[in-house]
Design a protein around this motif. Structure first.
Motif, PDB file in Angstrom:
ATOM      1  N   HIS A 186      36.121  39.467  39.752  1.00 15.30           N
ATOM      2  CA  HIS A 186      35.413  40.082  38.641  1.00 15.30           C
ATOM      3  C   HIS A 186      35.680  41.586  38.640  1.00 15.30           C
ATOM      4  O   HIS A 186      36.075  42.163  39.655  1.00 15.30           O
ATOM      5  N   CYS A 187      35.437  42.200  37.494  1.00 16.00           N
ATOM      6  CA  CYS A 187      35.796  43.610  37.322  1.00 16.00           C
ATOM      7  C   CYS A 187      34.652  44.357  36.653  1.00 16.00           C
ATOM      8  O   CYS A 187      33.616  43.773  36.319  1.00 16.00           O
ATOM      9  N   ILE A 188      34.841  45.646  36.436  1.00 19.53           N
ATOM     10  CA  ILE A 188      33.852  46.456  35.745  1.00 19.53           C
ATOM     11  C   ILE A 188      33.836  46.065  34.268  1.00 19.53           C
ATOM     12  O   ILE A 188      34.878  45.837  33.662  1.00 19.53           O
ATOM     13  N   LYS A 189      32.637  45.987  33.704  1.00 20.05           N
ATOM     14  CA  LYS A 189      32.531  45.691  32.282  1.00 20.05           C
ATOM     15  C   LYS A 189      32.827  46.953  31.499  1.00 20.05           C
ATOM     16  O   LYS A 189      32.140  47.959  31.633  1.00 20.05           O
ATOM     17  N   GLY A 190      33.835  46.906  30.679  1.00 18.50           N
ATOM     18  CA  GLY A 190      34.241  48.075  29.902  1.00 18.50           C
ATOM     19  C   GLY A 190      35.641  47.865  29.369  1.00 18.50           C
ATOM     20  O   GLY A 190      36.563  47.579  30.138  1.00 18.50           O
ATOM     21  N   LEU A 397      46.613  42.468  42.834  1.00 22.04           N
ATOM     22  CA  LEU A 397      45.456  41.732  43.353  1.00 22.04           C
ATOM     23  C   LEU A 397      44.919  42.330  44.644  1.00 22.04           C
ATOM     24  O   LEU A 397      43.725  42.646  44.758  1.00 22.04           O
ATOM     25  N   ARG A 398      45.794  42.517  45.623  1.00 22.29           N
ATOM     26  CA  ARG A 398      45.335  42.847  46.973  1.00 22.29           C
ATOM     27  C   ARG A 398      44.984  44.328  47.170  1.00 22.29           C
ATOM     28  O   ARG A 398      44.400  44.676  48.197  1.00 22.29           O
ATOM     29  N   THR A 399      45.338  45.169  46.208  1.00 26.72           N
ATOM     30  CA  THR A 399      44.880  46.568  46.308  1.00 26.72           C
ATOM     31  C   THR A 399      44.031  46.941  45.095  1.00 26.72           C
ATOM     32  O   THR A 399      42.837  47.200  45.226  1.00 26.72           O
ATOM     33  N   HIS A 400      44.597  46.918  43.897  1.00 27.74           N
ATOM     34  CA  HIS A 400      43.852  47.372  42.723  1.00 27.74           C
ATOM     35  C   HIS A 400      42.578  46.562  42.477  1.00 27.74           C
ATOM     36  O   HIS A 400      41.486  47.138  42.340  1.00 27.74           O
ATOM     37  N   LEU A 401      42.708  45.259  42.380  1.00 31.27           N
ATOM     38  CA  LEU A 401      41.540  44.459  42.008  1.00 31.27           C
ATOM     39  C   LEU A 401      40.508  44.413  43.130  1.00 31.27           C
ATOM     40  O   LEU A 401      39.295  44.438  42.864  1.00 31.27           O
ATOM     41  N   LEU A 402      40.951  44.357  44.377  1.00 31.50           N
ATOM     42  CA  LEU A 402      39.994  44.381  45.481  1.00 31.50           C
ATOM     43  C   LEU A 402      39.306  45.737  45.573  1.00 31.50           C
ATOM     44  O   LEU A 402      38.094  45.815  45.817  1.00 31.50           O
ATOM     45  N   ALA A 403      40.063  46.826  45.387  1.00 32.94           N
ATOM     46  CA  ALA A 403      39.449  48.154  45.425  1.00 32.94           C
ATOM     47  C   ALA A 403      38.384  48.288  44.340  1.00 32.94           C
ATOM     48  O   ALA A 403      37.338  48.922  44.551  1.00 32.94           O
ATOM     49  N   GLU A 404      38.633  47.694  43.186  1.00 29.82           N
ATOM     50  CA  GLU A 404      37.635  47.727  42.112  1.00 29.82           C
ATOM     51  C   GLU A 404      36.384  46.959  42.502  1.00 29.82           C
ATOM     52  O   GLU A 404      35.255  47.408  42.242  1.00 29.82           O
ATOM     53  N   HIS A 427      36.574  57.007  48.416  1.00 34.85           N
ATOM     54  CA  HIS A 427      37.666  56.032  48.367  1.00 34.85           C
ATOM     55  C   HIS A 427      37.597  55.157  47.112  1.00 34.85           C
ATOM     56  O   HIS A 427      38.331  54.161  47.008  1.00 34.85           O
ATOM     57  N   THR A 428      36.724  55.546  46.166  1.00 35.91           N
ATOM     58  CA  THR A 428      36.647  54.853  44.877  1.00 35.91           C
ATOM     59  C   THR A 428      37.139  55.741  43.733  1.00 35.91           C
ATOM     60  O   THR A 428      37.142  55.313  42.580  1.00 35.91           O
ATOM     61  N   ARG A 429      37.572  56.947  44.031  1.00 36.03           N
ATOM     62  CA  ARG A 429      37.922  57.931  42.999  1.00 36.03           C
ATOM     63  C   ARG A 429      38.994  57.400  42.042  1.00 36.03           C
ATOM     64  O   ARG A 429      40.074  56.978  42.456  1.00 36.03           O
ATOM     65  N   TYR A 430      38.691  57.408  40.771  1.00 41.73           N
ATOM     66  CA  TYR A 430      39.581  57.046  39.658  1.00 41.73           C
ATOM     67  C   TYR A 430      39.918  55.554  39.602  1.00 41.73           C
ATOM     68  O   TYR A 430      40.622  55.113  38.681  1.00 41.73           O
ATOM     69  N   THR A 431      39.454  54.759  40.542  1.00 42.71           N
ATOM     70  CA  THR A 431      39.882  53.357  40.599  1.00 42.71           C
ATOM     71  C   THR A 431      39.447  52.576  39.366  1.00 42.71           C
ATOM     72  O   THR A 431      40.226  51.776  38.819  1.00 42.71           O
ATOM     73  N   LEU A 432      38.227  52.779  38.912  1.00 40.08           N
ATOM     74  CA  LEU A 432      37.742  51.993  37.774  1.00 40.08           C
ATOM     75  C   LEU A 432      38.536  52.323  36.510  1.00 40.08           C
ATOM     76  O   LEU A 432      38.902  51.419  35.751  1.00 40.08           O
ATOM     77  N   GLN A 433      38.837  53.590  36.285  1.00 37.25           N
ATOM     78  CA  GLN A 433      39.591  53.935  35.082  1.00 37.25           C
ATOM     79  C   GLN A 433      41.030  53.443  35.178  1.00 37.25           C
ATOM     80  O   GLN A 433      41.562  52.905  34.191  1.00 37.25           O
ATOM     81  N   ILE A 434      41.683  53.614  36.301  1.00 39.08           N
ATOM     82  CA  ILE A 434      43.083  53.194  36.383  1.00 39.08           C
ATOM     83  C   ILE A 434      43.200  51.684  36.189  1.00 39.08           C
ATOM     84  O   ILE A 434      44.169  51.188  35.598  1.00 39.08           O
ATOM     85  N   ASN A 435      42.178  50.926  36.628  1.00 37.17           N
ATOM     86  CA  ASN A 435      42.239  49.475  36.451  1.00 37.17           C
ATOM     87  C   ASN A 435      41.968  49.059  35.011  1.00 37.17           C
ATOM     88  O   ASN A 435      42.585  48.108  34.506  1.00 37.17           O
ATOM     89  N   ILE A 436      41.048  49.743  34.345  1.00 41.02           N
ATOM     90  CA  ILE A 436      40.854  49.463  32.920  1.00 41.02           C
ATOM     91  C   ILE A 436      42.146  49.751  32.159  1.00 41.02           C
ATOM     92  O   ILE A 436      42.567  48.968  31.290  1.00 41.02           O
ATOM     93  N   MET A 437      42.807  50.840  32.491  1.00 40.20           N
ATOM     94  CA  MET A 437      44.064  51.183  31.825  1.00 40.20           C
ATOM     95  C   MET A 437      45.151  50.156  32.135  1.00 40.20           C
ATOM     96  O   MET A 437      45.978  49.833  31.271  1.00 40.20           O
ATOM     97  N   ALA A 438      45.146  49.629  33.363  1.00 36.13           N
ATOM     98  CA  ALA A 438      46.124  48.592  33.712  1.00 36.13           C
ATOM     99  C   ALA A 438      45.882  47.334  32.894  1.00 36.13           C
ATOM    100  O   ALA A 438      46.838  46.695  32.417  1.00 36.13           O
ATOM    101  N   ARG A 439      44.617  46.974  32.727  1.00 32.02           N
ATOM    102  CA  ARG A 439      44.327  45.787  31.917  1.00 32.02           C
ATOM    103  C   ARG A 439      44.733  45.999  30.459  1.00 32.02           C
ATOM    104  O   ARG A 439      45.158  45.050  29.785  1.00 32.02           O
ATOM    105  N   LEU A 440      44.627  47.216  29.971  1.00 28.30           N
ATOM    106  CA  LEU A 440      44.993  47.505  28.591  1.00 28.30           C
ATOM    107  C   LEU A 440      46.506  47.601  28.401  1.00 28.30           C
ATOM    108  O   LEU A 440      47.062  47.051  27.444  1.00 28.30           O
ATOM    109  N   ALA A 441      47.176  48.322  29.311  1.00 29.64           N
ATOM    110  CA  ALA A 441      48.584  48.684  29.083  1.00 29.64           C
ATOM    111  C   ALA A 441      49.584  47.777  29.781  1.00 29.64           C
ATOM    112  O   ALA A 441      50.742  47.713  29.377  1.00 29.64           O
ATOM    113  N   LEU A 442      49.163  47.078  30.831  1.00 30.76           N
ATOM    114  CA  LEU A 442      50.121  46.297  31.618  1.00 30.76           C
ATOM    115  C   LEU A 442      49.957  44.797  31.458  1.00 30.76           C
ATOM    116  O   LEU A 442      50.935  44.081  31.253  1.00 30.76           O
TER     117      LEU A 442
END
Length: 697
Positions: A186-190, A397-404, A427-442
């Motif tokens: 699961h991920c951040i809602k946004g 999966l093993r870095t981005h999504l787990l870090a989120e 150790h959470t700095r910028y992680t939520l935004q970079i993952n939202i951007m990954a879901r949008l752009a990648l």
């Protein structure tokens, strides 16, 4: 650098008459003064021109809500400034444990303010530090605790308990779980970065540089007219002309060495997917390599070398049976190969490749003794499979999504005053935004990976779901993982060597800090917020799958230390190891094809050379190159591992542990640089001076 200013404070809403009355009253009362120092963060847009109010709360009472008034106006709270105020009270407030801050409009103008901390010196001579590190964007009252770490069951004041509870209620509204795809963490809602609270979004600097880099890459493709060319490359020279426009030292090595067997094997140790290879004691039944097939250069038979621990295997079975993508109207091809390696004379060398999981006449086992073309094509299909496995499982999966998952659970369940929050939030700095951007752009419907990778589309979610269900806690802890894969004795395995040293340094740091707050196992068990954190990770990150071995609760100090070490290692070291070299190893597309347009060879022997027609077409190649360049580019507000510009710990002991941690990391960085000097292929991805505290890119 902070600029100091001295200012006086006045209670709010005072008329001249009420001010005279208050002065008369105060003249009859001996007042005590609290010296308040406000630090505004030195970053773009951190200043406020609004009116800021403060209230001090202690064990013996609280001050009036007072306006931080300045004769120089709102410049007192300009970015990088340190402003001094005096708050007067009729009596001592006792031990301070809380402040309240609010910001009201000035001339109907509402802005944002980013204070870093507030320090208060009491009339008794005690100094209290209140970490803030938050954007204050509204007119609400915001409460901040004194810096000493406190667990929930240690609270002795009802207002402190109330503030703690209210903080988590607000956090649970701001940080909600969402299910982006069934079977995935699961991920951040946004849906967009703007939906996130401002304290977890990119800084202005990071935002500007990231989008500028992306825009430059797109402009270059457009100017060269490459992004819409869907035809195949005509020859290797045409590809080389595009490649040479932007290279790194390592990418040039890759271009030179990509067809060499030794370099092919080297990438499984020190490339961007260094966790795939494992010792092979018994061949899989679906990989029927015989003693007669392989030539081991006088080292005995295959069976004997397996017994000695000198044979290694990479098995891409997670890719088996998935439907390959269609790109620019053309069907693509994705294999699920098995690769066998032999360790000899201090080197790892490939000795056999089977491109599909099921043995068959049209699925030959390719060998180094085959024609150079057959062997090269077999390796190229393996490298393409490795790209998919690396990007979806090892990296995403093993870095981005787990870090989120680690971040969202922390923000929902653990308040700022908790020692775990203070330890992990950097150790959470910028992680939520970079993952939202990954879901949008990648990985969205029109994302780059969806449209241009062989495993794009539904295949990528199938692969990630399989990867999550087969993931284990041990595989996330590098000492356990190295032993379980049987690779501890492979020489020149710099990922392993540097990773184990980093794990040990982080472990000792975490042990030092957490042992200070958790003296016994009972304290761990009693900490309800800690237990909520680990339970959310198990349920939302690993979907309550017990076979993963992820703890559902923490019962001992040792369990806590190991798990937190894994979290920090994953968010910093592991992410760097699998992210930073993407452009180095992927810029020269024949080495890491993002997709392949022709089916794999089904026979050995003379045939037409169709390598250029098999590689990704021109538009797919340049799109892959520009994306990997963007994802490998660090921003100038980069914060390396172990550096904590935002001070959350205020007590002496954990701050000493941080200093010791930094010294150990610095020494490791020096050692790695010395080790790398004579190497033709220096391994830099786990130099702690070169990677961030968090998943930030």
């Amino acid at each position: 650098m902070y600029i100091k200013r001295s200012i006086v404070v006045s209670p709010i809403n005072e008329t001249p008459q009420s001010l005279q009355q208050r002065i008369l009253q105060l003249s009859r009362v001996k007042m005590v003064n609290y010296e308040v120092t406000v630090y505004t963060t030195n970053c773009t847009f951190a200043a406020t021109f609004n009116n800021v109010n403060i209230k001090l709360v202690g064990t013996e009472g609280k001050s009036n809500r007072s306006w931080l008034f300045s004769i120089i106006g709102s410049l007192a709270l300009f970015k990088g400034d340190v402003a001094h105020f005096t708050v007067s009270c009729p009596k001592s407030l006792g031990t301070l444990f809380l402040i309240e801050l609010d910001k009201q409009d000035f001339l109907l103008f509402q802005d944002s303010w980013y204070p870093s901390k507030v320090e208060v010196r009491s009339p008794e001579g005690d100094t209290y530090c209140f970490p803030v590190h938050r954007w204050i964007t509204d007119r609400e009252v915001h409460r901040f605790r004194e810096g000493k770490a406190v667990k929930a069951f240690e609270e002795t004041n009802t207002l402190a308990t109330y503030a703690r509870e209210q903080e988590l209620i607000g956090r649970k509204k701001d940080y909600c779980w969402d299910e982006s795809k069934k079977g995935l963490p699961h991920c951040i809602k946004g849906e967009i970065p703007l939906s996130l609270p401002p304290e977890v979004t990119f800084s202005y600097t990071k935002h500007t540089e990231f989008f500028w880099t992306a825009a430059i890459g797109q402009a270059e493709q457009h100017l060269k007219g490459l992004e819409k060319r869907n035809e195949s490359w005509t020859d290797i020279d045409a590809l080389d002309r595009v490649f040479t426009y932007r290279t790194t030292d390592m990418s040039e090595y890759v271009q030179e060495l990509w067809q060499e067997d030794e370099f092919f094997a080297y990438q499984y140790l020190n490339g961007v997917n260094p966790i795939m290879i494992r010792c092979c004691k018994v061949l899989p039944k679906n990989f029927p390599v015989t003693n007669d097939m392989v030539f081991l250069h006088g080292h005995g038979s295959l069976t004997e070398e397996m017994k000695r621990g000198n044979i290694f295997l990479c098995d891409y079975k997670r890719l088996d049976g998935v439907t390959a993508n269609t790109i620019n109207g053309k069907k693509q091809y994705l294999m699920a190969p098995l690769v066998l390696f032999h360790k000899r004379q201090g080197k790892l060398m490939p000795i056999a490749i089977q491109l599909k999981q099921t043995p068959a006449d049209d699925n030959p086992i390719f060998l180094p003794t085959d024609s150079a073309y057959d062997w090269m094509m077999a390796k190229m299909f393996v490298r393409s499979a490795d790209f998919q496995e690396h990007q979806l499982n090892v990296h995403l999966l093993r870095t981005h999504l787990l870090a989120e998952v680690f971040a969202v659970s922390l923000l929902r369940n653990v308040p700022m005053v908790h020692p775990l929050y203070k330890l992990l939030v950097p150790h959470t700095r910028y992680t939520l935004q970079i993952n939202i951007m990954a879901r949008l752009a990648l990985i969205s419907e029109k994302g780059v990976f969806t449209e241009f990778a062989a495993s794009g589309g539904e295949a990528m979610f199938t692969i990630m779901e399989r990867s999550l269900s087969s993931m284990t806690y041990k595989s996330l802890c590098i000492p356990d993982d190295v032993d379980e894969r049987g690779v501890r004795d492979i020489p020149n395995y710099y990922y392993k060597e540097d990773g184990l040293k980093l794990w040990d340094i982080i472990f000792k740091f975490v042990e030092g800090v957490l042992s200070y707050y958790y003296k016994t196992d009972d304290v761990v068990v009693k900490d309800s917020e800690l237990q909520d954190w680990i339970r959310d990770i198990f349920e939302h990150g690993f979907l309550s799958q017990e076979q993963t071995g992820i703890p559902q609760k923490l019962s001992t100090v040792d369990e806590l230390i190991k798990f937190v070490t894994m979290v920090i290692f994953t968010c910093s070291c592991q992410h760097s190891a699998v992210n930073s070299g993407q452009y180095d190893y992927g810029a020269w597309m024949p080495n890491t094809p993002i997709s392949l347009q022709r089916p794999p060879p089904t026979t050995k022997g003379p045939k037409e050379n169709i390598m250029m027609q098999t590689l990704p077409d021109i538009s797919t190649t340049v799109k892959g190159m520009s994306t990997m360049w963007l994802l490998s580019k660090e921003s100038s507000d980069f914060v390396p591992l172990g550096q904590y510009p935002e001070q959350y710990f205020t007590e002496g002991f954990p701050r000493k542990q941080i200093k010791r941690f930094q010294r150990k990391l610095h020494q490791l960085s020096v050692d790695i640089k010395i080790r790398n000097e004579p190497l033709n292929l220096p391994y830099t991805y786990l130099d702690p001076a070169s990677f961030e505290n968090s998943v930030a890119i």
